[in-house]
Design a protein around this motif. Structure first.
Motif, PDB file in Angstrom:
ATOM      1  N   LEU A 250       3.892   6.519  -3.297  1.00  0.00           N
ATOM      2  CA  LEU A 250       4.351   6.129  -1.973  1.00  0.00           C
ATOM      3  C   LEU A 250       3.437   6.725  -0.902  1.00  0.00           C
ATOM      4  CD1 LEU A 250       8.232   6.635  -2.229  1.00  0.00           C
ATOM      5  CD2 LEU A 250       7.026   4.456  -2.004  1.00  0.00           C
ATOM      6  N   PRO A 251       3.182   5.984   0.176  1.00  0.00           N
ATOM      7  CA  PRO A 251       2.451   6.577   1.303  1.00  0.00           C
ATOM      8  C   PRO A 251       3.231   7.770   1.836  1.00  0.00           C
ATOM      9  CG  PRO A 251       2.731   4.203   1.578  1.00  0.00           C
ATOM     10  CD  PRO A 251       3.611   4.606   0.437  1.00  0.00           C
ATOM     11  N   CYS A 252       2.524   8.729   2.430  1.00  0.00           N
ATOM     12  CA  CYS A 252       3.212   9.927   2.888  1.00  0.00           C
ATOM     13  C   CYS A 252       2.559  10.510   4.144  1.00  0.00           C
ATOM     14  CB  CYS A 252       3.262  10.987   1.788  1.00  0.00           C
ATOM     15  SG  CYS A 252       1.647  11.621   1.263  1.00  0.00           S
ATOM     16  N   PHE A 253       3.373  11.254   4.876  1.00  0.00           N
ATOM     17  CA  PHE A 253       2.916  12.122   5.958  1.00  0.00           C
ATOM     18  C   PHE A 253       2.843  13.535   5.387  1.00  0.00           C
ATOM     19  CE2 PHE A 253       5.368   8.716   7.882  1.00  0.00           C
ATOM     20  CZ  PHE A 253       4.674   8.351   9.030  1.00  0.00           C
ATOM     21  N   LEU A 254       1.812  14.278   5.752  1.00  0.00           N
ATOM     22  CA  LEU A 254       1.660  15.645   5.259  1.00  0.00           C
ATOM     23  C   LEU A 254       1.381  16.559   6.447  1.00  0.00           C
ATOM     24  CD1 LEU A 254       1.517  17.385   2.665  1.00  0.00           C
ATOM     25  CD2 LEU A 254      -0.952  16.969   2.647  1.00  0.00           C
ATOM     26  N   PHE A 255       2.233  17.583   6.616  1.00  0.00           N
ATOM     27  CA  PHE A 255       2.105  18.478   7.766  1.00  0.00           C
ATOM     28  C   PHE A 255       1.969  19.921   7.302  1.00  0.00           C
ATOM     29  CE2 PHE A 255       4.006  14.729   9.541  1.00  0.00           C
ATOM     30  CZ  PHE A 255       3.418  14.617  10.796  1.00  0.00           C
ATOM     31  N   GLY A 256       0.893  20.558   7.761  1.00  0.00           N
ATOM     32  CA  GLY A 256       0.682  21.969   7.503  1.00  0.00           C
ATOM     33  C   GLY A 256       0.877  22.780   8.774  1.00  0.00           C
ATOM     34  N   ARG A 257       0.487  24.040   8.729  1.00  0.00           N
ATOM     35  CA  ARG A 257       0.698  24.929   9.875  1.00  0.00           C
ATOM     36  C   ARG A 257      -0.177  24.553  11.073  1.00  0.00           C
ATOM     37  NH1 ARG A 257       1.179  29.063   5.646  1.00  0.00           N
ATOM     38  NH2 ARG A 257       3.293  29.938   5.693  1.00  0.00           N
ATOM     39  N   GLU A 258      -1.361  23.996  10.808  1.00  0.00           N
ATOM     40  CA  GLU A 258      -2.303  23.734  11.896  1.00  0.00           C
ATOM     41  C   GLU A 258      -2.655  22.267  12.084  1.00  0.00           C
ATOM     42  OE1 GLU A 258      -5.335  27.098  12.369  1.00  0.00           O
ATOM     43  OE2 GLU A 258      -4.935  27.090  10.209  1.00  0.00           O
ATOM     44  N   GLY A 259      -2.121  21.425  11.229  1.00  0.00           N
ATOM     45  CA  GLY A 259      -2.431  20.010  11.375  1.00  0.00           C
ATOM     46  C   GLY A 259      -1.694  19.154  10.374  1.00  0.00           C
ATOM     47  N   GLY A 260      -1.699  17.860  10.632  1.00  0.00           N
ATOM     48  CA  GLY A 260      -1.023  16.927   9.760  1.00  0.00           C
ATOM     49  C   GLY A 260      -1.852  15.669   9.545  1.00  0.00           C
ATOM     50  N   MET A 261      -1.480  14.906   8.511  1.00  0.00           N
ATOM     51  CA  MET A 261      -2.145  13.645   8.186  1.00  0.00           C
ATOM     52  C   MET A 261      -1.124  12.520   8.200  1.00  0.00           C
ATOM     53  SD  MET A 261      -4.912  14.342   5.151  1.00  0.00           S
ATOM     54  CE  MET A 261      -3.669  14.861   3.959  1.00  0.00           C
ATOM     55  N   LEU A 262      -1.561  11.359   8.702  1.00  0.00           N
ATOM     56  CA  LEU A 262      -0.734  10.173   8.711  1.00  0.00           C
ATOM     57  C   LEU A 262      -1.147   9.247   7.575  1.00  0.00           C
ATOM     58  CD1 LEU A 262      -0.388  11.285  11.656  1.00  0.00           C
ATOM     59  CD2 LEU A 262      -0.161   8.894  12.376  1.00  0.00           C
ATOM     60  N   PRO A 263      -0.201   8.482   7.030  1.00  0.00           N
ATOM     61  CA  PRO A 263      -0.578   7.487   6.020  1.00  0.00           C
ATOM     62  C   PRO A 263      -1.341   6.336   6.655  1.00  0.00           C
ATOM     63  CG  PRO A 263       1.740   7.258   6.591  1.00  0.00           C
ATOM     64  CD  PRO A 263       1.242   8.493   7.300  1.00  0.00           C
ATOM     65  N   SER A 264      -2.032   5.591   5.844  1.00  0.00           N
ATOM     66  CA  SER A 264      -2.712   4.393   6.318  1.00  0.00           C
ATOM     67  C   SER A 264      -1.683   3.356   6.743  1.00  0.00           C
ATOM     68  CB  SER A 264      -3.592   3.834   5.199  1.00  0.00           C
ATOM     69  OG  SER A 264      -4.062   2.553   5.528  1.00  0.00           O
ATOM     70  N   PHE A 265      -1.872   2.805   7.929  1.00  0.00           N
ATOM     71  CA  PHE A 265      -0.945   1.800   8.443  1.00  0.00           C
ATOM     72  C   PHE A 265      -1.260   0.403   7.908  1.00  0.00           C
ATOM     73  CE2 PHE A 265       0.338  -1.357  11.611  1.00  0.00           C
ATOM     74  CZ  PHE A 265       1.656  -0.996  11.851  1.00  0.00           C
TER      75      PHE A 265
END
Length: 224
Positions: free
Chosen positions: A173-188
């Motif tokens: 499944l596509p996912c969002f990933l968030f860490g302490r200093e930044g995050g990633m968005l899934p491909s739209f």
């Protein structure tokens, strides 16, 4: 919106949408990563038979999300056009028709690696094009994941997906990933694929299921 999840980053409330987009309510801004307009056309131009209609599908979803959230602007985190073949007449005609219907929306593109090859969108689309990093308040918007000393980073590029496995069965499944200093968005974008990611123990992982966003805890990921 139904199925959405709110999180806090750098003191800002952000809404994660099942449609693989992020909404920043304080700025009435939709954030979209890796839409890759014209990717299917680029493959067909090279003789690879792939489905048609992905540009229309992407544009229809942008319309739906803008109406549902009340967004006044859309920020694209790179890879707006997939390649030079994305400038095909049919793709450009669809983009221009959509833009005419949504002239009230302010559009901004943070250049990504595909944009450097495809070239900027034509000026007639009225899209402001900027280089990364692009800072707005406490958030820093980029295409390539990176750290930034002056804000919390939101990035695209990776097309993150997470592999769920249970009793011999598996699902990506596509996912969002968030860490302490930044995050990633899934491909739209439709027809863009995905890259499996492995979150660190303290990262927050949100699966973008078809009708809801689901946070997968460390225990759910098999981490103590």
């Amino acid at each position: 919106m139904a199925g959405a999840v709110e999180i806090e980053a750098a003191g800002e409330m952000l809404t994660l949408l099942p449609q693989r987009a992020l909404f920043w309510p304080a700025r009435a801004m939709l954030v979209i990563a890796d839409i890759h307009f014209g990717k299917a056309a680029s493959f067909r131009a090279q003789g690879v038979p792939v489905p048609r209609g992905t540009t229309t599908e992407n544009l229809d979803m942008l319309t739906t999300l803008a109406a549902a959230t009340g967004a006044t602007s859309i920020l694209f985190l790179g890879d707006f056009l997939h390649a030079r073949h994305a400038h095909a007449a049919a793709t450009m005609a669809a983009l221009h028709a959509w833009r005419e219907r949504h002239s009230h929306l302010a559009l901004t593109l943070v250049r990504g690696n595909h944009d450097s090859h495809a070239g900027d969108p034509p000026p007639s689309l009225a899209i402001t094009v900027v280089d990364e990093p692009y800072r707005i308040g406490p958030l820093v918007f980029v295409h390539h994941p990176q750290l930034h000393p002056e804000g919390y980073v939101l990035a695209g590029h990776v097309h993150p997906v997470y592999r769920l496995a249970a009793r011999g069965d598996a699902l990506r499944l596509p996912c969002f990933l968030f860490g302490r200093e930044g995050g990633m968005l899934p491909s739209f974008g439709a027809f863009t694929g995905g890259h499996p990611v492995t979150p660190a123990q303290h990262d927050r992982l949100f699966l973008a299921a078809p009708d809801m966003v689901i946070e997968l805890t460390a225990r759910g990921r098999g981490q103590a």
